[in-house]
Design a protein around this motif. Structure first.
Motif, PDB file in Angstrom:
ATOM      1  N   SER A  98     -17.096  -4.254   8.790  1.00 54.73           N
ATOM      2  CA  SER A  98     -18.449  -3.976   9.274  1.00 54.73           C
ATOM      3  C   SER A  98     -18.944  -2.644   8.745  1.00 54.73           C
ATOM      4  O   SER A  98     -18.153  -1.730   8.488  1.00 54.73           O
ATOM      5  N   ARG A  99     -20.265  -2.533   8.589  1.00 49.78           N
ATOM      6  CA  ARG A  99     -20.855  -1.288   8.102  1.00 49.78           C
ATOM      7  C   ARG A  99     -20.633  -0.150   9.106  1.00 49.78           C
ATOM      8  O   ARG A  99     -20.349   0.981   8.719  1.00 49.78           O
ATOM      9  N   GLN A 321     -21.743  -8.712   1.029  1.00 54.89           N
ATOM     10  CA  GLN A 321     -21.391  -9.681   2.047  1.00 54.89           C
ATOM     11  C   GLN A 321     -22.555  -9.886   3.012  1.00 54.89           C
ATOM     12  O   GLN A 321     -22.860 -11.015   3.419  1.00 54.89           O
ATOM     13  N   GLU A 322     -23.222  -8.802   3.391  1.00 53.07           N
ATOM     14  CA  GLU A 322     -24.381  -8.918   4.288  1.00 53.07           C
ATOM     15  C   GLU A 322     -25.498  -9.727   3.641  1.00 53.07           C
ATOM     16  O   GLU A 322     -26.158 -10.541   4.299  1.00 53.07           O
ATOM     17  N   ASP A 325     -24.551 -13.311   3.877  1.00 53.32           N
ATOM     18  CA  ASP A 325     -24.569 -13.834   5.247  1.00 53.32           C
ATOM     19  C   ASP A 325     -25.974 -14.194   5.737  1.00 53.32           C
ATOM     20  O   ASP A 325     -26.120 -14.970   6.682  1.00 53.32           O
TER      21      ASP A 325
END
Length: 327
Positions: A98-99, A321-322, A325
């Motif tokens: 996660s960021r 990845q975000e 998604d």
């Protein structure tokens, strides 16, 4: 340096265990693992998990650095606990999913804080180093594009850890596999990543686990203008995936020619504009790898394997990845 192991749930950590054992200046002082099967695996590889909790490991083992090999979704908490306790961290990739977790990790490393290492071994194979020298010497001219194939076998129910397919534990196929490309290609090109152009990650004909992204493609631009496209799907044939010539194969195009190389071969194939046929470029001498780099940075010595570099790589992995998604 005294190393302690936190988590033993991915096969990559075994290679690091052996590497530490081969290093005279390194010593293993303890290990912790909650999962019984993973503890048995550690024991089978000569490592006894002799601490019952992560807190006990940090308080009693006398470790200088923590090796993190737990499930991906559990790593952020382990990395943060170690860093906040003043321990250096050396992790398999990815070390966060996660960021927010990444920025918390980065904050712990600021202002002379503990150092963060990551097991990026792809870029130190003979072909990868030779290809980098070809580019740095200007033999390809200005880079135009890079294409790569990083497909892996899925091995569902046949060796792949079960936690991969549990919600929240994997963190996305791009963040997992494309991390090697985000680490290596800026060094190949001598130019950082500038922009994510496209990212897609989806379930493709894998009904046994509908939430798992077994198909993933992406494209990004480097600051020098070169465009990178790649496939990091878990769709390679399981029987021979790692011996295929396409396993981590890179094709690089420049204004003066073309180059191809792969993880599976020591050879770099180079074809320049006026060559009658392609040539094989002799391999260059090996350079220090991620483990040498980690030890060097902790000792305050110069290295290209820096905490800042690993943080930057993770930021681009998570950004891609975000983007996938939200497709």
């Amino acid at each position: 340096m005294n190393f302690a192991f936190a988590g033993f749930r991915h096969g990559h950590v075994i290679s690091l265990l052996n590497r530490i054992r081969e290093t005279p200046s390194a010593r293993i002082v303890g290990a912790w693992e909650e999962d019984a099967a993973a503890r048995d695996n550690a024991r089978a590889n000569g490592l006894e998990c002799n601490y019952g909790t992560m807190e006990e490991l940090l308080a009693k083992s006398g470790c200088d650095a923590v090796v993190v090999g737990d499930a991906y979704g559990r790593r952020e908490a382990i990395v943060l606990a170690a860093l906040k306790a003043g321990r250096h961290v050396l992790s398999d990739k990815p070390y966060c999913t996660s960021r927010a977790g990444l920025e918390a990790i980065a904050a712990c490393c600021e202002n002379g804080g503990p150092r963060l290492g990551c097991m990026f071994d792809l870029g130190t194979t003979p072909a990868m180093l030779t290809a980098r020298q070809v580019v740095r010497e200007g033999r390809l001219g200005e880079l135009i594009s890079v294409q790569f194939n990083g497909m892996h076998p899925l091995n569902y129910g046949k060796g792949r850890p079960e936690w991969y397919f549990q919600n929240g534990m994997h963190g996305g196929t791009i963040n997992d596999l494309a991390s090697h490309a985000f680490d290596y290609l800026p060094r190949l090109a001598g130019s950082p990543v500038a922009e994510i152009l496209f990212a897609r990650a989806a379930n493709a004909a894998f009904p046994e686990c509908p939430s798992f992204q077994n198909s993933a493609q992406l494209a990004f631009r480097l600051a020098n203008g070169a465009v990178v496209t790649g496939d990091v799907s878990y769709t390679a044939p399981k029987g021979c995936a790692f011996s295929l010539p396409s396993y981590w194969r890179f094709t690089v195009t420049g204004t003066l020619g073309w180059m191809e190389f792969s993880y599976a071969s020591p050879n770099v194939l180079l074809a320049l504009e006026n060559d009658a046929e392609p040539i094989i470029v002799p391999s260059v001498p090996a350079l220090p790898d991620y483990f040498d780099g980690f030890l060097a940075e902790v000792a305050g010595q110069p290295t290209e394997f820096t905490t800042a570099r690993h943080l930057e790589t993770a930021r681009w992995c998570l950004a891609a990845q975000e983007a996938a998604d939200v497709q």
